[in-house]
Design a protein around this motif. Structure first.
Motif, short mmCIF file in Angstrom:
data_model
loop_
_atom_site.label_atom_id
_atom_site.label_comp_id
_atom_site.label_asym_id
_atom_site.label_seq_id
_atom_site.Cartn_x
_atom_site.Cartn_y
_atom_site.Cartn_z
N LEU A 106 0.83 -1.21 0.00
CA LEU A 106 0.00 0.00 0.00
C LEU A 106 0.87 1.26 0.00
O LEU A 106 0.52 2.26 -0.64
CB LEU A 106 -0.94 0.01 1.20
CG LEU A 106 -2.05 -1.06 1.18
CD1 LEU A 106 -2.94 -0.93 2.41
CD2 LEU A 106 -2.88 -0.94 -0.09
N ARG A 110 0.80 4.13 -2.91
CA ARG A 110 0.62 5.57 -2.69
C ARG A 110 1.71 6.38 -3.36
O ARG A 110 1.44 7.43 -3.97
CB ARG A 110 0.59 5.86 -1.19
CG ARG A 110 -0.61 5.27 -0.45
CD ARG A 110 -0.64 5.69 1.00
NE ARG A 110 -1.60 4.90 1.76
CZ ARG A 110 -1.29 3.95 2.61
NH1 ARG A 110 0.00 3.66 2.84
NH2 ARG A 110 -2.22 3.29 3.26
N GLU A 159 -8.68 -9.28 -0.56
CA GLU A 159 -8.77 -8.06 0.25
C GLU A 159 -7.58 -7.15 -0.01
O GLU A 159 -7.73 -5.93 -0.17
CB GLU A 159 -8.85 -8.43 1.73
CG GLU A 159 -8.98 -7.23 2.66
CD GLU A 159 -9.10 -7.62 4.11
OE1 GLU A 159 -9.12 -6.72 4.97
OE2 GLU A 159 -9.19 -8.84 4.40
N THR A 160 -6.37 -7.72 -0.04
CA THR A 160 -5.18 -6.92 -0.30
C THR A 160 -5.23 -6.29 -1.69
O THR A 160 -4.93 -5.10 -1.86
CB THR A 160 -3.92 -7.79 -0.19
OG1 THR A 160 -3.78 -8.24 1.16
CG2 THR A 160 -2.67 -7.02 -0.59
N GLU A 162 -7.84 -5.61 -3.50
CA GLU A 162 -8.87 -4.57 -3.57
C GLU A 162 -8.38 -3.27 -2.95
O GLU A 162 -8.65 -2.17 -3.46
CB GLU A 162 -10.14 -5.05 -2.87
CG GLU A 162 -11.33 -4.12 -3.08
CD GLU A 162 -12.65 -4.75 -2.69
OE1 GLU A 162 -13.68 -4.08 -2.83
OE2 GLU A 162 -12.64 -5.92 -2.24
N LYS A 163 -7.61 -3.37 -1.86
CA LYS A 163 -7.06 -2.17 -1.22
C LYS A 163 -6.05 -1.47 -2.14
O LYS A 163 -6.02 -0.24 -2.22
CB LYS A 163 -6.40 -2.55 0.10
CG LYS A 163 -7.37 -2.91 1.21
CD LYS A 163 -6.63 -3.30 2.48
CE LYS A 163 -7.58 -3.66 3.60
NZ LYS A 163 -6.85 -4.07 4.83
N SER A 166 -8.03 0.28 -4.88
CA SER A 166 -8.77 1.42 -4.34
C SER A 166 -7.84 2.59 -4.02
O SER A 166 -8.15 3.75 -4.30
CB SER A 166 -9.53 0.99 -3.09
OG SER A 166 -10.22 2.07 -2.51
N GLU A 167 -6.68 2.28 -3.44
CA GLU A 167 -5.73 3.32 -3.05
C GLU A 167 -5.23 4.11 -4.25
O GLU A 167 -4.95 5.31 -4.15
CB GLU A 167 -4.54 2.68 -2.33
CG GLU A 167 -3.56 3.66 -1.71
CD GLU A 167 -4.15 4.38 -0.50
OE1 GLU A 167 -3.83 5.57 -0.32
OE2 GLU A 167 -4.91 3.74 0.25
N TYR A 172 -10.40 -3.57 -9.24
CA TYR A 172 -10.04 -4.93 -8.87
C TYR A 172 -10.86 -5.91 -9.70
O TYR A 172 -12.09 -5.81 -9.75
CB TYR A 172 -10.29 -5.15 -7.38
CG TYR A 172 -10.21 -6.58 -6.93
CD1 TYR A 172 -11.22 -7.15 -6.16
CD2 TYR A 172 -9.12 -7.38 -7.26
CE1 TYR A 172 -11.15 -8.47 -5.74
CE2 TYR A 172 -9.03 -8.69 -6.84
CZ TYR A 172 -10.04 -9.24 -6.09
OH TYR A 172 -9.96 -10.53 -5.68
#
Length: 236
Positions: A106, A110, A159-160, A162-163, A166-167, A172
């Protein structure tokens, strides 16, 4: 990477998906970054698609020396493939089961978004519930990877992924063990990267014709990078 939950294996299916995506491109540049416990740019950005496919065909379990799954390193190395400072739209498409060994994906996401405006589209491969064992060659012949005396099973960590998507403002694609029409994915999400808003992609899927597997300990993960504008590019 060579697990046999779907025939023949996840690596070959991922490579076919990359080819299917490249076939939809017209003038965009494409490159390839591969990673497991390390990451390396395998093919620099190019518009020579036939050469790219030949290079992709050569990728295999021996292409990297260190096993593992470090998503953050892969994102960082792929981001460096965009050498020019332009306002073109840039995107990474990441094919993986989502498992990560503390590489801070993540944070890497970023930085890629803030410094270069890169969006990341994640394609999740593998069975979400049961997963699959990791085949290895041993002195006894074909065997399966073990840890602390137990066989290792790898499954999709959506889950990872998708994050990450999204970030970065990407999308996804939960492919799982299904066959996904990557032409639809490319035109709906990636080719329109400047208009795309994050969502869990809803794509038509069919039963997979090939097996998918990217192992947590012996994984070879494919990373694709697209570069937009009038010269939209793709790295895998």
């Amino acid at each position: 990477m060579m697990a046999e939950d779907v025939t023949p294996n996840r690596l070959e299916r991922a490579k076919q998906m990359i080819k299917d995506t490249v076939d939809e491109m017209a003038g965009d540049r494409v490159g390839l970054t591969i990673f497991a416990g390390e990451a390396r740019q395998q093919i620099p950005l190019t518009s020579h698609y036939d050469d790219f496919k030949q290079g992709l065909d050569s990728v295999g379990p021996s292409s990297l020396n260190r096993g593992g799954s470090r998503l953050g390193d892969a994102i960082t190395v792929a981001s460096r493939g965009f050498l020019e400072v332009t306002n073109d739209h840039k995107a990474i498409v990441l094919f993986t089961d989502g498992e990560d060994q503390e590489s801070r994906p993540l944070e890497a996401t970023r930085l890629a978004k803030d410094e270069k405006g890169i969006r990341i589209f994640t394609v999740g491969l593998g069975d979400l519930k049961t997963g699959a064992r990791v085949p290895v060659n041993s002195a006894r012949g074909d065997d399966f990877l073990t840890h602390s005396g137990k066989q290792v099973w790898s499954k999709l960590d959506g889950e990872t992924l998708e994050k990450i998507a999204s970030e970065s403002g990407g999308a996804y694609i939960p492919a799982g063990t299904k066959q996904v029409n990557m032409g639809d994915v490319y035109h709906r999400y990636i080719a329109a990267v400047d208009q795309t808003q994050f969502e869990t992609a809803k794509v038509d899927s069919y039963e997979a014709r090939f097996q998918w597997f990217l192992a947590p300990a012996l994984a070879l993960l494919l990373l694709e990078v697209f570069w937009g504008g009038n010269r939209r590019s793709f790295a895998a």
